[in-house]
Design a protein around this motif. Structure first.
Motif, short mmCIF file in Angstrom:
data_model
loop_
_atom_site.label_atom_id
_atom_site.label_comp_id
_atom_site.label_asym_id
_atom_site.label_seq_id
_atom_site.Cartn_x
_atom_site.Cartn_y
_atom_site.Cartn_z
N VAL A 1 5.19 -35.13 -11.56
CA VAL A 1 4.30 -35.54 -12.66
C VAL A 1 5.09 -35.63 -13.96
O VAL A 1 4.95 -36.59 -14.73
N TYR A 2 5.94 -34.63 -14.21
CA TYR A 2 6.72 -34.63 -15.44
C TYR A 2 7.72 -35.79 -15.47
O TYR A 2 7.88 -36.46 -16.49
N GLY A 3 8.40 -36.02 -14.34
CA GLY A 3 9.41 -37.08 -14.31
C GLY A 3 8.81 -38.45 -14.56
O GLY A 3 9.37 -39.26 -15.31
N VAL A 4 7.64 -38.72 -13.94
CA VAL A 4 7.00 -40.02 -14.14
C VAL A 4 6.45 -40.14 -15.55
O VAL A 4 6.64 -41.17 -16.24
N SER A 5 5.78 -39.10 -16.03
CA SER A 5 5.16 -39.17 -17.36
C SER A 5 6.21 -39.25 -18.46
O SER A 5 5.98 -39.87 -19.50
N SER A 6 7.38 -38.60 -18.25
CA SER A 6 8.42 -38.64 -19.28
C SER A 6 8.95 -40.05 -19.48
O SER A 6 9.31 -40.43 -20.61
N GLN A 7 8.96 -40.86 -18.42
CA GLN A 7 9.41 -42.24 -18.57
C GLN A 7 8.42 -43.05 -19.41
O GLN A 7 8.82 -43.82 -20.30
N PHE A 8 7.13 -42.84 -19.16
CA PHE A 8 6.13 -43.54 -19.98
C PHE A 8 6.17 -43.04 -21.43
O PHE A 8 6.02 -43.82 -22.37
#
Length: 583
Positions: free
Chosen positions: A207-214
């Protein structure tokens, strides 16, 4: 435990996420929302850092490295969040781009990767902890090099904001992918409580890895502000990790034996080797094929050289630690083999003596009866006056040989009928002094000397004083006989305490023993015919064994024989010695 109590930390995490999401949806962009988001995020970051640090102190030793690295990663993450809050709330300025604390944010993932690679769910052999720490240092060095090689030149050497943002985001994505990879591998290869923890941490990190890109895209586009919906997945992933760490205290986090195939165990060393081998390639690429500013090119080459030196030193140190571990393993194997052989020889010797004792006892009794008849008739015949001088001489020889045979039979019966005597506390120094006093008179002339050195305060042993005295006399007498054959010499007797044992050494300056490995075999003797039966040292061996001790024989490199006797100290003496050592 009820389901509500079992999942209480995850329910609390869900409540925190819902509360933050409600504020983000209802509040508008303002200084108040910024203050709420920054301080709330800082508090949320401090929570898991404290939980991980608490686990590092509360959990077993096997897990402390894991929780310590996790706490270190969250501490770096917290520093970045604190810097973010300071910039927005105290300085009232937007976050600069590039920002120094972007480096801290980037490296906070490295300790987490190292923590999972530590694999606390697998039992470690002695010495493996140092190798795991070394692997973490190599991992940290590798990521430092990647950041210095790819990102740092555009950040500080020759500023190129566009390239910096692109390379930073890609490298950060690669780093998070590496964390997900090791977590996924942990989920697949662990069991029970650890699998559950790895799974929760994997999902939260995803969740953190995907959201950090956005979130990074929003920062670049200018659509991000603190407290926006972009922060909800970030807050959610952090509190999820904290809930997993708190819940792990109630889970069955047991370390198990590694069942990984050997090819999987070699992945980390192979990756380390691949990383080292890639450095010259990257250096060549930077020097010959990459078109960048001279300052950036020079810095990249310098980074390659430093990384080669650092990682090469780590690789050398790792190989050294493995060599030392291998040497310890070989030494332990050799000691184990020697102990096994010694125990096997002792068992064979005891069985040999037991079987031989039964045989000798029967044979001696059978011989004793006709021998008594021979002596009786010989003495009767000797009393007659009509024997000629020649017959009288022959009869005297018969009686002499018969008496010698009777003495041999008596020795055989004594050897075969060894029985444990009553035991008491025995002063070894007194027994050795008595033995020397008795035997020195048999070897006059002063050519043979006996020196006794007994350590001060040598504790007593529990044993039969008569049996131990006869054993010491036999050992000393054999040494004195060997010295007499060469015209004299020195016999040194020492007694000292080693651990819970009394160790006695009988060292002579004689010619040594031809076959020391056979010296305790029954009927083995190097003396002339008529001077020994070969049963004396066999009887000594039985006495020492009956006293739960050990006796060995060897030839010294400088010449002469060495007998070593080990006898356990009496329980009372051992307790007294242990108490003295504790004080």
């Amino acid at each position: 435990m009820s389901p509500l109590r079992r999942h209480r930390w995850f329910l609390a995490a869900a409540g925190i996420i819902v509360s933050f999401a409600a504020v983000s949806l209802t509040a508008h962009k303002s200084l108040g929302l910024t203050a709420f988001a920054d301080l709330f995020g800082l508090a949320v970051m401090l929570g898991p850092a404290a939980v991980m640090l608490g686990n590092a102190f509360r959990r077993p030793t096997q897990e402390r490295g894991f929780w310590g690295l996790m706490a270190f990663g969250f501490a770096l993450w917290t520093c970045n969040q604190a810097a973010w809050a300071y910039c927005e709330l105290i300085q009232r300025q937007p976050i600069p781009d590039p920002y120094f604390f972007d480096i801290i944010l980037f490296f906070h993932v490295v300790p987490m990767i190292g923590a999972v690679a530590w694999r606390p769910d697998l039992k470690k052999e002695p010495g493996r902890i140092y190798l795991s720490l070394l692997n973490f240092l190599m991992l940290l060095g590798w990521w430092v090099f990647l950041y210095a090689f790819l990102v740092f030149p555009h950040q500080y050497v020759a500023l190129n904001l566009k390239r910096y943002d692109v390379l930073y985001d890609r490298l950060f994505l690669l780093e998070n992918a590496a964390l997900l990879l090791v977590l996924g591998f942990g989920v697949l290869t662990s069991s029970r409580g650890w699998r559950r923890f790895y799974l929760h941490f994997f999902l939260a990190s995803l969740v953190y890895g995907v959201s950090s890109q956005f979130l990074d895209r929003a920062v670049v586009n200018g659509s991000y502000y603190s407290g926006s919906l972009y922060d909800v997945p970030f807050i959610g992933s952090v509190v999820w990790m904290a809930a997993a760490a708190l819940s792990a205290r109630d889970w069955d986090l047991q370390s198990a034996e590694s069942k990984l195939p050997s090819r999987w165990r070699k992945i980390i060393p192979q990756l380390a080797m691949l990383a080292i081998l890639s450095l010259p390639v990257l250096g060549l690429w930077a020097a010959r094929f990459h078109h960048s500013a001279p300052a950036s090119r020079g810095f990249r080459i310098f980074a390659v050289l430093v990384a080669m030196l650092l990682l090469g030193a780590f690789a050398f140190l790792g190989q050294y630690l493995q060599d030392q571990a291998l040497m310890r393993l070989l030494q332990e194997s050799r000691r184990g083999y020697e102990n096994q052989m010694r125990l096997q020889n002792q068992l064979v010797q005891k069985e040999k003596l037991a079987s031989l004792g039964t045989l000798v006892a029967g044979a001696a009794r059978e011989i004793d009866s006709p021998l008594n008849a021979i002596l009786s008739h010989s003495e009767h015949l000797w009393g007659q006056e009509r024997l000629s001088p020649e017959q009288n001489t022959l009869l005297r020889k018969i009686v002499t040989q018969a008496q010698r045979t009777r003495d041999l039979v008596a020795n055989l019966l004594s050897f075969a009928q060894q029985t444990p005597g009553e035991k008491a506390l025995v002063d070894l120094s007194t027994l050795l002094a008595r033995a020397r006093q008795m035997l020195e008179s048999r070897y006059p002339g002063g050519k043979i000397q006996i020196e006794i050195s007994v350590a001060a305060g040598l504790p007593r042993v529990r044993g039969n004083p008569n049996q131990l005295f006869q054993a010491f006399v036999e050992i000393i007498e054999n040494a004195l006989d060997a010295l007499q054959e060469i015209g004299g010499g020195l016999l040194t007797i020492t007694a000292e305490q080693r651990g819970g044992e009394a160790v006695l050494q009988f060292s002579d300056s004689g010619p040594g023993i031809r076959e020391p490995q056979r010296v305790f075999d029954p009927f083995y003797t190097t003396k002339a015919v008529g001077k020994g039966t070969g049963l004396g040292l066999s009887a000594v061996y039985g006495v020492i064994q009956e006293h739960s001790g050990q006796i060995t024989c060897q030839n010294k490199p400088e010449g002469g024989a060495l007998f070593i006797v080990r006898l356990p100290l009496a329980a009372e003496a051992a307790v007294r010695v242990a108490g003295a050592a504790g004080n």
